[in-house]
Design an enzyme around this catalytic site. Structure first.
Site, mmCIF file in Angstrom:
data_model
loop_
_atom_site.group_PDB
_atom_site.id
_atom_site.type_symbol
_atom_site.label_atom_id
_atom_site.label_comp_id
_atom_site.label_asym_id
_atom_site.label_seq_id
_atom_site.Cartn_x
_atom_site.Cartn_y
_atom_site.Cartn_z
ATOM 1 N N SER A 122 45.835 -26.076 64.893
ATOM 2 C CA SER A 122 46.198 -27.423 65.313
ATOM 3 C C SER A 122 47.154 -28.034 64.286
ATOM 4 C CB SER A 122 44.942 -28.254 65.549
ATOM 5 O OG SER A 122 45.213 -29.414 66.283
ATOM 6 N N GLU A 181 43.580 -25.817 76.492
ATOM 7 C CA GLU A 181 43.612 -26.577 75.247
ATOM 8 C C GLU A 181 43.180 -28.030 75.436
ATOM 9 O OE1 GLU A 181 44.309 -25.883 72.107
ATOM 10 O OE2 GLU A 181 45.398 -23.987 72.084
ATOM 11 N N HIS A 207 40.607 -26.632 73.194
ATOM 12 C CA HIS A 207 41.147 -26.794 71.849
ATOM 13 C C HIS A 207 40.033 -26.674 70.809
ATOM 14 C CE1 HIS A 207 44.150 -27.952 68.966
ATOM 15 N NE2 HIS A 207 43.417 -28.964 68.527
#
Length: 536
Positions: free
Chosen positions: A197, A325, A423
């Site tokens: 990320s 995600e 995610h």
């Protein structure tokens, strides 16, 4: 604490750094060192400046506890994620996990350096989800994790301070690795930097930063966010943050505020951002007023542009993303299954390539069977993570380098099975930390199955093999075959699975986000925040 230098200096738990000696702890078959300063505390006249060398110490410093986290907001979606963290100003520290064997320069091990995520405003290397013991054992290598300044301290673009201070901290940590890791059994010539990320966005930036050149030879970027700010956008956001505190956006003004209370100004702005698409465009719904700034000096250009020009052709790369995600954010926000057609239209017109009604129609045509919720998730997954990650690989290949691509498609078992391959799922799978931090949600109420453990073994085997040899176990990506490693209960190598999205975004370059990106009336309003996006 430090103990006198007369303490047994032949102790295998002691390592000597350029600033002084440190003593770690033996933990099963590893020696672990925590909280080693790689830079001086960035307070006083060092506040908002580039990192400075650590203050040296006499004797042997006990490296038993993680260093304090940098000042930051309370936590992602109200979750602090920082447990048993000490307080103090020594924010810039590293931690080292090294196999417990006699130091031998001829048998120096590869080194993996982890950069955590957290929307460039949260995170701490001491979070339990980043416990690197399993990874160090699986690969018989040295793992380093690090803190860096986040939020206002690390990324606000203010007068009287260099841009991208958080990235400069990461460079300083990598310089510490270069200068000191031999003392911990690591090979400074075989360093792999990896992150997820915002950590992956940092890795992408480091690939093309002149100051980071030569500090690592391999890189792994997990879920790269596409948000890099222009100078104009970054300065306007910094002005708005400073205004929340009643200050000017200068280092002198902001340094007068306690660093532990200043994040309140950033949090106050974050709470208002989603309603200001008219002012800040696509970044507004992310509620994240921080990202690396393309300032022309520290970060000369975007990673995609620089990689395509060959800036890191000598660095081997793994890059990839998770299949769903964005789904994490509607689930956490209670929006899953409740997205309206109006909300879907707003995000399609804001984020789809081309924008407006044309962008919306392109997505609806490409995914004719998708309902409002699916379109809402799909376009934001693509814009924020999927396509930036894929295009990073394509840029690396175009520039004469090599890249390996993956997609994680195995669904998280927690939250009633609603999360998909969302995610952050790659973190507990990679580190084997199923019951820590985000893993508490992603595996909540579910047994850690043999499938999950097999995926962890595959992640660890692939990542550590890449760190050791440059080969993760699947073919390199090329523009003709587009082969990627699909990580699932039955892993397979196949052409890139998100072909419809790839075609929609073909040719999109992810330039720095301008101010503003979207004109009023372009189709995404500034009303109730229903376009709220996620945090990288």
């Amino acid at each position: 604490m430090t103990t006198p230098a007369a303490t047994d200096t032949t102790d295998r738990l002691v390592a000597r750094t350029t600033a002084g000696a440190v003593r770690g702890r033996r933990e099963q078959d590893l020696t672990v060192f925590r909280g080693i300063p790689f830079a001086a505390p960035p307070v006083g006249d060092a506040r908002f400046q580039a990192p400075r060398p650590p203050h040296p110490w006499d004797g042997i410093r006990d490296a038993y506890a993680f260093g304090p986290p940098p000042p930051q907001e309370a936590g992602f979606q109200g979750r602090a994620g920082i447990l048993d963290a000490p307080t103090g100003d020594d924010w810039l520290t590293v931690n080292v996990w090294t196999p417990d064997t006699e130091p031998d320069p001829s048998a120096a091990r590869p080194v993996m350096v982890w950069i955590h995520g957290g929307a460039y405003k949260l995170g701490h290397s001491g979070s339990p989800g980043y416990d690197a013991q399993h990874l160090a054992r699986a690969g018989d290598l040295v793992v380093v994790t690090l803190n860096y300044r986040v939020g206002i301290e690390g990324f606000a673009r203010i007068e009287g301070a260099p841009a991208n201070r958080g990235l400069l901290d990461q460079v300083a940590a990598l310089e510490w690795v270069r200068d000191n890791i031999t003392a911990f059994g690591g090979d400074p010539g075989r360093v792999t930097v990896f992150g997820e990320s915002a950590g992956a966005g940092s890795v992408a930036a480091l690939l093309v930063m002149p100051s980071a050149r030569g500090l690592f030879g391999r890189a792994i970027a997990q879920s790269v966010p596409g948000t890099y700010f222009s100078e104009e956008l970054a300065r306007d956001l910094a002005s708005a943050i400073a205004a929340e505190a009643g200050l000017r956006p200068t280092a002198a003004d902001l340094a007068a505020v306690d660093p532990r209370t200043l994040p309140e100004a950033g949090a106050a702005l974050s709470a208002k951002m989603a309603r200001r698409v008219d002012r800040w465009g696509q970044v507004a719904p992310t509620v994240t007023p921080f990202s690396p700034v393309v300032d022309g000096e520290i970060l000369p250009t975007t990673p995609w542009e620089a990689l395509a020009a060959g800036a890191a052709r000598d660095v081997e790369l793994i890059v990839g993303h998770n299949a769903q995600e964005y789904r994490l954010f509607p689930v956490l926000g209670g929006l899953r299954g409740k997205v309206t057609e109006e909300q879907a239209t707003a995000v399609l017109r804001l984020f789809a390539p081309g924008g407006g009604a044309e962008g919306e129609e392109a997505y609806r045509s490409a995914f004719p069977d998708a309902d409002a919720g699916e379109l809402y998730e799909r376009v934001q997954s693509d814009w924020l993570f999927h396509i930036p990650s894929l295009h990073l690989a394509e840029a690396q290949v175009a520039g004469g380098g090599r890249a390996h691509v993956y997609e994680l498609t195995w669904p998280a078992p927690g939250a009633g099975g609603t999360l998909g391959a969302c995610h952050g799922l790659d973190i507990p799978l990679l580190f084997g930390t199923y019951a820590a931090d985000l893993g508490n949600l992603l595996f909540a109420g579910a047994e850690v199955t043999d499938e999950a453990r097999a995926l962890t073994a595959l992640f660890q085997r692939s990542w550590t093999s890449f760190a050791r040899t440059g080969d993760p176990g699947w073919p390199a990506y090329d523009a003709q075959r587009r082969l990627v490693q699909v990580l699932d209960a039955q892993p397979e190598v196949r052409p890139y699975p998100e072909e419809a999205s790839r075609r929609l975004w073909e040719g999109h370059g992810f330039p720095p986000l301008p101010l503003p990106l979207v004109d009023k009336g372009a189709g995404a309003g500034d009303g109730d925040g229903s376009c709220r996006s996620g945090e990288a």
